[in-house]
Design a protein around this motif. Structure first.
Motif, short mmCIF file in Angstrom:
data_model
loop_
_atom_site.label_atom_id
_atom_site.label_comp_id
_atom_site.label_asym_id
_atom_site.label_seq_id
_atom_site.Cartn_x
_atom_site.Cartn_y
_atom_site.Cartn_z
N LEU A 105 48.50 48.16 47.92
CA LEU A 105 48.33 47.10 46.93
C LEU A 105 47.42 47.60 45.81
O LEU A 105 46.31 48.06 46.07
CB LEU A 105 47.74 45.85 47.57
CG LEU A 105 48.69 44.99 48.41
CD1 LEU A 105 48.00 43.71 48.83
CD2 LEU A 105 49.96 44.67 47.65
N ALA A 106 47.88 47.48 44.58
CA ALA A 106 47.13 47.96 43.43
C ALA A 106 46.58 46.80 42.63
O ALA A 106 47.32 45.87 42.28
CB ALA A 106 48.03 48.83 42.54
N ASP A 107 45.29 46.84 42.32
CA ASP A 107 44.70 45.84 41.43
C ASP A 107 45.31 45.99 40.04
O ASP A 107 45.59 47.10 39.57
CB ASP A 107 43.19 46.04 41.33
CG ASP A 107 42.48 45.74 42.64
OD1 ASP A 107 43.14 45.27 43.58
OD2 ASP A 107 41.26 46.00 42.72
N LYS A 108 45.52 44.87 39.38
CA LYS A 108 46.05 44.88 38.02
C LYS A 108 44.90 45.00 37.04
O LYS A 108 44.36 44.01 36.54
CB LYS A 108 46.86 43.60 37.76
CG LYS A 108 47.56 43.59 36.41
CD LYS A 108 48.61 44.70 36.30
CE LYS A 108 49.38 44.58 35.00
NZ LYS A 108 50.35 45.70 34.83
N ASP A 109 44.50 46.24 36.77
CA ASP A 109 43.39 46.50 35.85
C ASP A 109 43.92 46.83 34.46
O ASP A 109 45.04 47.32 34.30
CB ASP A 109 42.54 47.68 36.35
CG ASP A 109 41.98 47.45 37.74
OD1 ASP A 109 41.44 46.35 37.96
OD2 ASP A 109 42.07 48.35 38.58
N GLY B 165 46.05 51.11 34.56
CA GLY B 165 44.65 50.94 34.92
C GLY B 165 44.26 51.76 36.13
O GLY B 165 45.11 52.36 36.80
N VAL B 166 42.97 51.73 36.44
CA VAL B 166 42.46 52.55 37.54
C VAL B 166 43.03 52.10 38.88
O VAL B 166 43.21 52.91 39.79
CB VAL B 166 40.92 52.53 37.59
CG1 VAL B 166 40.34 53.22 36.36
CG2 VAL B 166 40.39 51.10 37.69
N GLY B 167 43.33 50.80 39.02
CA GLY B 167 43.89 50.32 40.27
C GLY B 167 45.25 50.93 40.56
O GLY B 167 45.53 51.36 41.68
#
Length: 227
Positions: free
Chosen positions: A169-173, A182-184
């Motif tokens: 799961l990737a953060d929406k940065d 983004g970094v996520g």
């Protein structure tokens, strides 16, 4: 791995902080974890979350910080042997100028919630951060947390060799410095290159896994992952 003496001290401190949190459920730390983060009392007790008191003789300099123990499935009988680290997160009433996270000197970064790996499952979710991992587990989704986008280590890939599917799961940065993502998402892509059978899922809104859960609930979170 910490010595037995260090583990005893870590376990003792973690339980002391946990007791401080439970004895002050009307305080800001408990309100933050249960209200702003949506963690149930069962989850708080499962992971032995705590808060540092200013009167604590050993850790008083970290007063107000939330404590997050790192607990492993090392020993089924000697419970204290399972405590291998403590990480501290800035508490809700602390100024933004205080470091967001504090770690113990000489302790390497580790995967969080590795007790999950002791329970058979054909899939696992990798997420950035302890709160996101606890949120997933609270929703009945097996997960482990990586404590920061720069904390992934190449040898971690061996841990996930037996899973049929590894969800990341990737953060929406917001993308910065001319980066495409983004970094996520960059973190998720790095992990996906290392683990078998990966599937990257970018959290569409809410910013991160916990934010998505707070906005949409457990069923929608499970649906997002497809489990």
């Amino acid at each position: 791995m910490p010595s037995n003496g260090s583990k005893r001290m870590l376990a003792s401190s973690a339980i002391r902080f946990h007791r401080e949190l439970l004895e002050n459920q009307d305080g800001p730390a408990f309100a933050y974890l249960s209200g702003e983060r949506g963690l149930s009392l069962e989850t708080i007790e499962q992971f032995k979350l705590g808060v540092v008191s200013e009167s604590d003789e050993e850790y008083g300099h970290l007063a107000g910080y939330l404590s997050i123990p790192y607990i492993t499935p090392t020993s089924p009988t000697e419970w204290w042997q399972n405590y291998v680290d403590l990480r501290f997160r800035r508490g809700p009433e602390m100024p933004d100028t205080a470091p967001k996270y504090r770690t113990l000197p000489g302790h390497p970064t580790r995967l969080f919630a590795t007790t999950t790996l002791a329970n058979p499952s054909d899939y696992i979710v990798i997420v950035e951060g302890e709160v996101d991992a606890m949120t997933l587990i609270q929703c009945g989704i097996p997960a482990v947390g990586v404590p920061g986008v720069k904390a992934w280590k190449p040898y971690y890939k061996n841990i996930f060799a037996g899973f049929e599917r590894v969800y990341i799961l990737a953060d929406k940065d917001e993308a910065k410095d001319d980066a495409e993502v983004g970094v996520g998402e960059r973190f998720a892509e790095e992990v996906a290159r290392a683990v078998p059978n990966p599937k990257v899922i970018v959290v569409p809104d809410g910013g991160d896994t916990n934010g998505f859960y707070l906005k949409h609930g457990a069923a929608e979170l499970r649906g997002l992952i497809g489990v």
